[in-house]
Design a protein around this motif. Structure first.
Motif, PDB file in Angstrom:
ATOM      1  N   SER A 153       0.839  -1.201   0.000  1.00 42.85           N
ATOM      2  CA  SER A 153       0.000   0.000   0.000  1.00 42.85           C
ATOM      3  C   SER A 153       0.875   1.253   0.000  1.00 42.85           C
ATOM      4  CB  SER A 153      -0.936  -0.007   1.216  1.00 42.85           C
ATOM      5  OG  SER A 153      -1.692   1.182   1.269  1.00 42.85           O
ATOM      6  N   LYS A 154       1.876   1.278   0.876  1.00 41.23           N
ATOM      7  CA  LYS A 154       2.771   2.441   0.957  1.00 41.23           C
ATOM      8  C   LYS A 154       3.560   2.624  -0.336  1.00 41.23           C
ATOM      9  CE  LYS A 154       3.333   2.391   5.970  1.00 41.23           C
ATOM     10  NZ  LYS A 154       4.280   2.206   7.088  1.00 41.23           N
ATOM     11  N   SER A 155       4.026   1.540  -0.904  1.00 41.35           N
ATOM     12  CA  SER A 155       4.786   1.593  -2.152  1.00 41.35           C
ATOM     13  C   SER A 155       3.917   2.112  -3.297  1.00 41.35           C
ATOM     14  CB  SER A 155       5.326   0.205  -2.485  1.00 41.35           C
ATOM     15  OG  SER A 155       5.912   0.188  -3.760  1.00 41.35           O
ATOM     16  N   ASN A 156       2.684   1.609  -3.399  1.00 41.96           N
ATOM     17  CA  ASN A 156       1.782   2.051  -4.463  1.00 41.96           C
ATOM     18  C   ASN A 156       1.442   3.537  -4.321  1.00 41.96           C
ATOM     19  OD1 ASN A 156       1.784  -0.483  -5.561  1.00 41.96           O
ATOM     20  ND2 ASN A 156      -0.267  -1.018  -4.901  1.00 41.96           N
ATOM     21  N   LEU A 157       1.292   3.987  -3.080  1.00 45.14           N
ATOM     22  CA  LEU A 157       1.028   5.405  -2.857  1.00 45.14           C
ATOM     23  C   LEU A 157       2.222   6.253  -3.288  1.00 45.14           C
ATOM     24  CD1 LEU A 157      -0.722   7.721  -1.781  1.00 45.14           C
ATOM     25  CD2 LEU A 157       0.288   7.297   0.469  1.00 45.14           C
ATOM     26  N   ALA A 158       3.417   5.850  -2.923  1.00 48.18           N
ATOM     27  CA  ALA A 158       4.622   6.599  -3.307  1.00 48.18           C
ATOM     28  C   ALA A 158       4.765   6.661  -4.826  1.00 48.18           C
ATOM     29  CB  ALA A 158       5.864   5.962  -2.680  1.00 48.18           C
ATOM     30  N   LYS A 159       4.490   5.543  -5.490  1.00 49.13           N
ATOM     31  CA  LYS A 159       4.588   5.515  -6.955  1.00 49.13           C
ATOM     32  C   LYS A 159       3.497   6.375  -7.591  1.00 49.13           C
ATOM     33  CE  LYS A 159       6.821   1.029  -7.025  1.00 49.13           C
ATOM     34  NZ  LYS A 159       6.665  -0.417  -7.239  1.00 49.13           N
ATOM     35  N   ALA A 160       2.303   6.372  -7.021  1.00 49.84           N
ATOM     36  CA  ALA A 160       1.214   7.216  -7.535  1.00 49.84           C
ATOM     37  C   ALA A 160       1.585   8.688  -7.401  1.00 49.84           C
ATOM     38  CB  ALA A 160      -0.087   6.924  -6.783  1.00 49.84           C
ATOM     39  N   ARG A 161       2.101   9.060  -6.245  1.00 49.73           N
ATOM     40  CA  ARG A 161       2.511  10.457  -6.034  1.00 49.73           C
ATOM     41  C   ARG A 161       3.619  10.850  -7.005  1.00 49.73           C
ATOM     42  NH1 ARG A 161       2.312  10.692   0.582  1.00 49.73           N
ATOM     43  NH2 ARG A 161       0.168  11.427   0.708  1.00 49.73           N
ATOM     44  N   ALA A 162       4.570   9.948  -7.231  1.00 48.76           N
ATOM     45  CA  ALA A 162       5.667  10.239  -8.161  1.00 48.76           C
ATOM     46  C   ALA A 162       5.125  10.460  -9.574  1.00 48.76           C
ATOM     47  CB  ALA A 162       6.692   9.101  -8.143  1.00 48.76           C
ATOM     48  N   HIS A 163       4.189   9.611 -10.001  1.00 53.86           N
ATOM     49  CA  HIS A 163       3.579   9.778 -11.331  1.00 53.86           C
ATOM     50  C   HIS A 163       2.870  11.122 -11.431  1.00 53.86           C
ATOM     51  CE1 HIS A 163       4.042   5.428 -12.145  1.00 53.86           C
ATOM     52  NE2 HIS A 163       3.842   5.750 -13.399  1.00 53.86           N
ATOM     53  N   LEU A 164       2.084  11.460 -10.413  1.00 53.31           N
ATOM     54  CA  LEU A 164       1.331  12.714 -10.441  1.00 53.31           C
ATOM     55  C   LEU A 164       2.273  13.918 -10.389  1.00 53.31           C
ATOM     56  CD1 LEU A 164      -1.663  11.768  -8.133  1.00 53.31           C
ATOM     57  CD2 LEU A 164      -1.731  12.114 -10.616  1.00 53.31           C
ATOM     58  N   GLN A 165       3.330  13.819  -9.592  1.00 54.19           N
ATOM     59  CA  GLN A 165       4.310  14.915  -9.503  1.00 54.19           C
ATOM     60  C   GLN A 165       4.985  15.132 -10.847  1.00 54.19           C
ATOM     61  OE1 GLN A 165       4.733  16.755  -6.660  1.00 54.19           O
ATOM     62  NE2 GLN A 165       5.958  18.119  -7.888  1.00 54.19           N
ATOM     63  N   LYS A 166       5.354  14.022 -11.507  1.00 51.48           N
ATOM     64  CA  LYS A 166       5.988  14.108 -12.821  1.00 51.48           C
ATOM     65  C   LYS A 166       5.046  14.782 -13.821  1.00 51.48           C
ATOM     66  CE  LYS A 166       8.160  11.144 -16.283  1.00 51.48           C
ATOM     67  NZ  LYS A 166       8.480   9.764 -16.647  1.00 51.48           N
ATOM     68  N   LYS A 167       3.784  14.395 -13.783  1.00 51.41           N
ATOM     69  CA  LYS A 167       2.789  14.979 -14.684  1.00 51.41           C
ATOM     70  C   LYS A 167       2.604  16.463 -14.385  1.00 51.41           C
ATOM     71  CE  LYS A 167      -0.608  15.106 -17.635  1.00 51.41           C
ATOM     72  NZ  LYS A 167      -0.309  15.514 -18.976  1.00 51.41           N
TER      73      LYS A 167
END
Length: 180
Positions: A153-167
């Protein structure tokens, strides 16, 4: 409440937009989201005797939280039936305006843009992001609901935030280029 159809109708009409907005963060095809909302209201009405408000001065806030929880659980159940793959589709413009009349037009626009960006995330990242950031679930609750580990769960959240930040960073870069 099961035997009081007039009250059920009032509750349904008052909170339909709120429920649809909640479900649409998980189910992106409008007709399927409407079905999930209706299923959620059936659950709500059949279990209304379980609703307990210890603080009458906060009744509406507590009721909205309960509705939100039922709608999210119903949406997640539907995603499980589809093996966590949402059906992509649009939502009519009027639903965005109807869903929360207390928001300003600018807030609705930002919310809509956020949801459209979240919609582009891979399903496992998107569901965890919605549950943690938007709906306020803990990683423990998310893990239990989705049958994953807390670490996942924590890993998926970090990856989601990274994707959104990149966008977000690429959108800001494009805006700078366009304004030059």
């Amino acid at each position: 409440m099961r035997n009081l159809p007039g009250y059920q109708k009032q509750l349904y009409e008052k909170y339909y937009g709120y429920a649809l907005k909640t479900v649409f963060r998980y189910i992106y095809r409008y007709d399927k989201a409407v079905d999930v909302v209706n299923d959620g209201f059936v659950k709500l009405f059949s279990h209304f005797s379980r609703f307990n408000c210890q603080e009458p001065e906060h009744l509406e806030k507590i009721l909205m939280g309960w509705i939100k929880k039922i709608m999210i659980n119903t949406a997640i159940d539907e995603l499980r039936r589809q093996n966590m793959l949402p059906e992509i589709g649009g939502i009519p413009e009027y639903v965005w305006e109807e869903a929360d009349s207390q928001q300003t037009a600018e807030q609705r626009l930002y919310y809509k843009e956020l949801i459209l960006e979240v919609k582009q995330l891979p399903p496992s990242y998107r569901i965890v992001f919605n549950m943690y950031v938007i709906d306020g679930f803990s990683h423990q609750e998310i893990a239990g609901q989705l049958g994953i580990s807390v670490g996942t769960s924590k890993s998926n959240l970090a990856k989601a935030r990274a994707h959104l930040q990149k966008k977000l960073n690429s959108d800001i870069g494009e805006a700078d280029i366009c304004s030059s």
